[in-house]
Scaffold this active site. Structure first.
Site, mmCIF file in Angstrom:
data_model
loop_
_atom_site.group_PDB
_atom_site.id
_atom_site.type_symbol
_atom_site.label_atom_id
_atom_site.label_comp_id
_atom_site.label_asym_id
_atom_site.label_seq_id
_atom_site.Cartn_x
_atom_site.Cartn_y
_atom_site.Cartn_z
ATOM 1 N N SER A 1 -15.696 10.674 4.418
ATOM 2 C CA SER A 1 -15.675 10.838 5.870
ATOM 3 C C SER A 1 -17.041 10.699 6.537
ATOM 4 O O SER A 1 -18.064 11.115 5.995
ATOM 5 C CB SER A 1 -15.124 12.232 6.187
ATOM 6 O OG SER A 1 -15.384 12.542 7.528
ATOM 7 N N GLY B 1 7.744 4.550 13.474
ATOM 8 C CA GLY B 1 6.511 5.200 13.035
ATOM 9 C C GLY B 1 6.552 6.695 13.274
ATOM 10 O O GLY B 1 7.065 7.169 14.302
ATOM 11 N N ARG C 1 -14.618 1.011 17.078
ATOM 12 C CA ARG C 1 -14.140 2.366 17.385
ATOM 13 C C ARG C 1 -15.159 3.392 16.928
ATOM 14 O O ARG C 1 -15.703 3.294 15.833
ATOM 15 C CB ARG C 1 -12.810 2.626 16.666
ATOM 16 C CG ARG C 1 -12.350 4.059 16.800
ATOM 17 C CD ARG C 1 -10.994 4.276 16.195
ATOM 18 N NE ARG C 1 -10.976 4.251 14.754
ATOM 19 C CZ ARG C 1 -11.295 5.282 13.953
ATOM 20 N NH1 ARG C 1 -11.722 6.422 14.483
ATOM 21 N NH2 ARG C 1 -11.213 5.162 12.648
ATOM 22 N N ARG D 1 -20.531 3.064 13.422
ATOM 23 C CA ARG D 1 -20.166 2.500 12.119
ATOM 24 C C ARG D 1 -20.612 1.057 11.932
ATOM 25 O O ARG D 1 -21.046 0.676 10.849
ATOM 26 C CB ARG D 1 -18.651 2.565 11.972
ATOM 27 C CG ARG D 1 -18.206 3.971 11.857
ATOM 28 C CD ARG D 1 -16.716 4.102 11.878
ATOM 29 N NE ARG D 1 -16.414 5.519 11.741
ATOM 30 C CZ ARG D 1 -15.207 6.022 11.715
ATOM 31 N NH1 ARG D 1 -14.159 5.242 11.842
ATOM 32 N NH2 ARG D 1 -15.025 7.313 11.588
HETATM 33 C C1 LIG Z 1 -8.995 7.446 4.992
HETATM 34 C C2 LIG Z 1 -8.952 7.470 6.502
HETATM 35 C C3 LIG Z 1 -9.546 8.508 7.190
HETATM 36 C C4 LIG Z 1 -9.518 8.547 8.576
HETATM 37 N N1 LIG Z 1 -10.115 9.575 9.240
HETATM 38 C C5 LIG Z 1 -10.076 9.609 10.590
HETATM 39 C C6 LIG Z 1 -10.666 10.683 11.304
HETATM 40 O O1 LIG Z 1 -11.213 11.609 10.725
HETATM 41 N N2 LIG Z 1 -10.596 10.666 12.655
HETATM 42 C C7 LIG Z 1 -9.984 9.660 13.349
HETATM 43 O O2 LIG Z 1 -9.948 9.712 14.577
HETATM 44 N N3 LIG Z 1 -9.402 8.641 12.694
HETATM 45 C C8 LIG Z 1 -9.427 8.588 11.339
HETATM 46 N N4 LIG Z 1 -8.838 7.541 10.681
HETATM 47 C C9 LIG Z 1 -8.027 6.572 11.439
HETATM 48 C C10 LIG Z 1 -6.665 7.195 11.767
HETATM 49 O O3 LIG Z 1 -6.240 7.991 10.683
HETATM 50 C C11 LIG Z 1 -5.588 6.169 12.045
HETATM 51 O O4 LIG Z 1 -6.048 5.211 12.946
HETATM 52 C C12 LIG Z 1 -4.370 6.845 12.658
HETATM 53 O O5 LIG Z 1 -3.960 7.947 11.900
HETATM 54 C C13 LIG Z 1 -3.223 5.864 12.814
HETATM 55 O O6 LIG Z 1 -2.108 6.570 13.287
HETATM 56 P P1 LIG Z 1 -0.796 5.799 13.739
HETATM 57 O O7 LIG Z 1 0.180 6.837 14.157
HETATM 58 O O8 LIG Z 1 -1.141 4.734 14.709
HETATM 59 O O9 LIG Z 1 -0.296 5.055 12.413
HETATM 60 P P2 LIG Z 1 0.060 5.613 10.938
HETATM 61 O O10 LIG Z 1 -0.340 6.996 10.716
HETATM 62 O O11 LIG Z 1 -0.426 4.550 9.990
HETATM 63 O O12 LIG Z 1 1.619 5.613 10.908
HETATM 64 C C14 LIG Z 1 2.387 4.426 10.845
HETATM 65 C C15 LIG Z 1 3.844 4.799 10.803
HETATM 66 O O13 LIG Z 1 4.608 3.627 11.004
HETATM 67 C C16 LIG Z 1 5.602 3.504 9.997
HETATM 68 N N5 LIG Z 1 5.829 2.082 9.808
HETATM 69 C C17 LIG Z 1 4.925 1.084 9.704
HETATM 70 N N6 LIG Z 1 5.546 -0.095 9.597
HETATM 71 C C18 LIG Z 1 6.867 0.162 9.636
HETATM 72 C C19 LIG Z 1 8.021 -0.651 9.573
HETATM 73 N N7 LIG Z 1 7.949 -1.978 9.481
HETATM 74 N N8 LIG Z 1 9.229 -0.026 9.611
HETATM 75 C C20 LIG Z 1 9.343 1.330 9.715
HETATM 76 N N9 LIG Z 1 8.269 2.122 9.801
HETATM 77 C C21 LIG Z 1 7.059 1.544 9.758
HETATM 78 C C22 LIG Z 1 5.037 4.206 8.792
HETATM 79 O O14 LIG Z 1 6.085 4.607 7.944
HETATM 80 C C23 LIG Z 1 4.311 5.384 9.471
HETATM 81 O O15 LIG Z 1 5.246 6.409 9.715
HETATM 82 C C24 LIG Z 1 -8.884 7.494 9.285
HETATM 83 C C25 LIG Z 1 -8.294 6.443 8.596
HETATM 84 C C26 LIG Z 1 -8.347 6.418 7.212
HETATM 85 C C27 LIG Z 1 -7.779 5.239 6.493
#
Ligand SMILES: Cc1cc2nc3c(=O)[nH]c(=O)nc-3n(C[C@H](O)[C@H](O)[C@H](O)COP(=O)(O)OP(=O)(O)OC[C@H]3O[C@@H](n4cnc5c(N)ncnc54)[C@H](O)[C@@H]3O)c2cc1C
Length: 637
Positions: A284, A40, A435, A330
């Site tokens: 948002s 990730g 959350r 929410r």
């Molecule tokens: C539209 C939207 C708006 C949002 N706005 C906000 C906000 O304003 N404030 C806030 O706090 N939160 C917000 N959120 C929530 C927040 O964006 C996410 O919870 C957070 O960014 C998740 O980050 P992460 O690093 O855990 O995962 P992600 O950013 O989803 O990254 C996952 C990573 O894992 C990799 N990956 C996944 N599976 C595999 C696999 N099997 N093999 C190899 N690589 C893999 C992907 O390629 C990616 O690089 C929002 C969510 C959405 C959908």
């Protein structure tokens, strides 16, 4: 199985510092002897890979996108919380801790949440140092706005692109380490299994998404930052590629899955517009700072919103929750929107929408200020719906958005498989049953920049980890399993597309395990899902081959995992005979229609053990205790 959370005890303010002091360290000169896999490159994985590289570990980092900076975190719009108290409005680390425990409806660990609130301060400093262009006031101070569930302004933002700007910061730090040779980056590579040797996580099996090559990567520890599983519901605000495969396959290798039914439904999304829609778009939560939510006071009022006078409107959130108004959390906002639509007061063609109106904000602040704060979100709305939100109220409806459940981890972020760490949205995290807005970015960056780099050293320094390579029988067995699944999907000459099965599964989940749930509905879903899953394996059609770029094949594997996960989500929802946060069981509500918790019987994290496809999973409970924020009926009135 005994679940040891390893949470420190004693005064909550000093728990993290004392814990950190007690962790073993890896000597700087020895760090280069260890290899760590990070799956990730979102805010959690990107921050972790960059920080571990900076510390001197050898890091192998994986993502399925063509560039690490395309991780789904880039989509985050509204902001990131931090208890800086720049507005002098009464904020503090303790208040952020309090709001988060309460906002999560008392289903998160106090120790973790307090640490998160403390670290929120460091995150902002780190990101500013990286050059993240947070919005500033005229004076030059960083600006703040409010998000749901809080009565202070603690949300830092960069217009409606906060995730993108934060991810660029993490990405640059990651690129620096790639350039320095500390991080070996594997884009377009999907993890399809976990390699467990002598009970410890020692590597992963991947498929190269361009060539189809299946191979093993070995390491001393593995960290999964692979994001959330909202797409089990098909329609969600998540990017289409988001999936649960990494955590689900680790679950099948022995990592317990906690609170899968804690899913978050976001109140302000652009409503569904047709049968063939493949994703939903978030508006948002920041919009609820100035936008007012309402429906016509009487059923069947078809006048355009601007023609309905104030005394014929029902600003239902302001009416029912005068203290928090439009900024209730929410889960509360979503349920209330559903309720008014169920009563027949919904607007738009489907009747499944409520208004989010900026008329008063534009009058009060003027169009330029509104444009400055929300311009790109308004533009996005206009491009999708063809309507101008400066002229007419937006129409919004709740949609699946975030998953609080995930792999169970202890205070060190280690799962029940030694050496397997889980960070960001992929773990069951600090948000309990709901959350608060702007807390996911905070948690992902806390995990990646500040917690994992401290805790993983303790494991590496404590364990004897013999060298292993890809010839190990466990690696060979995992590779063979991945190859067999790929072959089966390709050779299946079925009649229906992967998407058609995914859509049908999503409908079941939304209908019976969505915004509100009943025992009867969940039993129905639990009977229907296995039937559909078996049909999928018999009848799915995956065109193309396994030796090339084949997105149908990628999707098929992910949907196969969603089928199994969906069953676990419903099982967990049926087992939890209470309502809490986003888990609203209709049978358990207060006379006023709010979630009624059952603390005597359900104050625990439910951690499920995999027992084979189609077999009932085993439930293990981690009891939750509250020494500081005492569980009460949440009130935002
Ligand atoms: C539209 C939207 C708006 C949002 N706005 C906000 C906000 O304003 N404030 C806030 O706090 N939160 C917000 N959120 C929530 C927040 O964006 C996410 O919870 C957070 O960014 C998740 O980050 P992460 O690093 O855990 O995962 P992600 O950013 O989803 O990254 C996952 C990573 O894992 C990799 N990956 C996944 N599976 C595999 C696999 N099997 N093999 C190899 N690589 C893999 C992907 O390629 C990616 O690089 C929002 C969510 C959405 C959908």
């Amino acid at each position: 199985m005994e679940l040891d959370s390893k949470c420190p005890t004693g005064p909550i303010e000093t728990r993290w510092d004392r814990h950190r002091f007690n962790l073993k360290l890896v000597n700087p000169a020895n760090k280069r002897k260890y290899t760590i896999i990070v799956v990730g490159t979102g805010l959690a994985g990107g921050a972790a890979a960059a920080s571990l590289g900076e510390l001197g570990y050898n890091v192998k980092c994986f993502c399925f996108q063509d560039s690490p900076r395309r991780a789904h975190s880039i989509a985050a719009q509204g902001g990131i919380n931090a208890a800086k108290n720049y507005h002098n409005d009464g904020d503090s680390v303790y208040r952020l801790f309090y709001d988060t425990v309460k906002g999560g409806d008392f289903r998160a660990r106090e120790s973790n949440v307090h640490r998160l609130a403390q670290i929120s301060l460091n995150i902002i400093d780190q990101c500013v140092a990286q050059g993240v262009p947070f919005a500033r006031e005229y004076s030059g101070y960083l600006d703040n706005r409010s998000f749901g569930g809080a009565q202070v302004s603690r949300t830092f933002y960069a217009r409606g692109q906060t995730g993108q700007q934060l991810l660029l910061g993490a990405y640059q730090a990651l690129e620096r380490q790639i350039g320095a040779g500390q991080v070996e980056m594997h884009p377009r590579t999907e993890m399809l299994d976990l390699i467990v040797i002598d009970g410890r996580a020692r590597g992963i099996v991947t498929r190269d998404l361009i060539t189809g090559k299946i191979e093993s990567h070995l390491a001393d520890a593995v960290a999964l930052g692979s994001g959330g599983y909202s797409n089990a519901y098909y329609l969600s605000t998540n990017a289409k590629g988001c999936n649960a495969t990494a955590i689900w396959r680790a679950h099948k290798r022995g990592a317990l899955f906690a609170n899968p039914c804690f899913t978050q439904i976001h109140p302000t999304c652009i409503p569904v517009s047709g049968e063939y829609q493949s994703k939903l778009t978030l508006m948002s939560e920041s919009l609820r700072n100035d936008g007012r939510v309402w429906v016509p006071a009487v059923k069947g009022d078809k006048r355009p919103p601007a023609a309905i006078p104030d005394n014929e409107r029902d600003y239902f959130l302001e009416r029912k929750y005068p203290s928090f108004g439009n900024l209730v959390p929410r889960d509360v906002a979503s349920r209330n929107a559903k309720q008014v639509c169920d009563e027949g007061l919904g607007v738009g063609e489907s009747g499944l929408a409520v208004y989010l109106d900026f008329r008063d904000a534009i009058e009060r602040l003027g169009k330029p200020v509104v444009r400055e704060r929300y311009g790109n979100l308004f533009e996005m709305y206009q491009r999708i719906t063809g309507e101008d939100p400066y002229q007419a109220a937006m129409r919004i409806y709740p949609a699946l958005h975030y998953t609080m459940g995930g792999l169970w981890v202890d205070y060190n972020l280690m799962s029940t498989i030694p050496g397997l760490y889980v960070i960001g949205e992929a773990n069951f995290s600090d948000h309990g049953a709901n959350r608060l807005g702007a807390s996911a970015l905070m948690q992902g960056l806390a995990d990646g920049y500040f917690i994992l780099p401290n805790t993983i050293g303790d494991y590496l320094a404590s364990e004897k980890l013999p060298k292993v390579d890809a010839t190990h029988p466990a690696a060979r067995e995992a590779e063979a399993q991945v190859a067999a699944i790929t072959k089966r999907l390709i050779e299946n000459k079925g009649t229906r597309s992967v998407d058609s099965y995914h859509r049908e599964l999503g409908k079941l989940m939304w209908e019976y395990c969505g915004m509100s749930r009943t025992a009867e509905g969940l039993r129905h879903a639990l009977a229907a899902i296995p039937v559909l899953r078996e049909q999928f394996w018999r009848d799915v059609r995956t065109p193309g081959s396994g030796e090339e770029l084949n997105q149908s094949l990628e999707k098929a594997g992910r949907v196969a995992d969603f089928f199994e996960l969906a069953e676990l989500i419903c099982t967990d929802a049926l087992e939890r005979n209470e309502s809490c946060g986003g888990h609203f069981r209709e049978e358990y509500q207060t006379p006023e229609g709010e979630a009624a918790r059952d603390d005597a019987n359900y104050s625990y994290a439910a951690a499920w053990e995999f027992r084979g496809v189609g077999n009932p999973p085993a439930l293990h409970k981690e009891p939750l205790t509250f020494e500081y924020v005492h569980p009460t009926q949440r009130s935002y009135k």
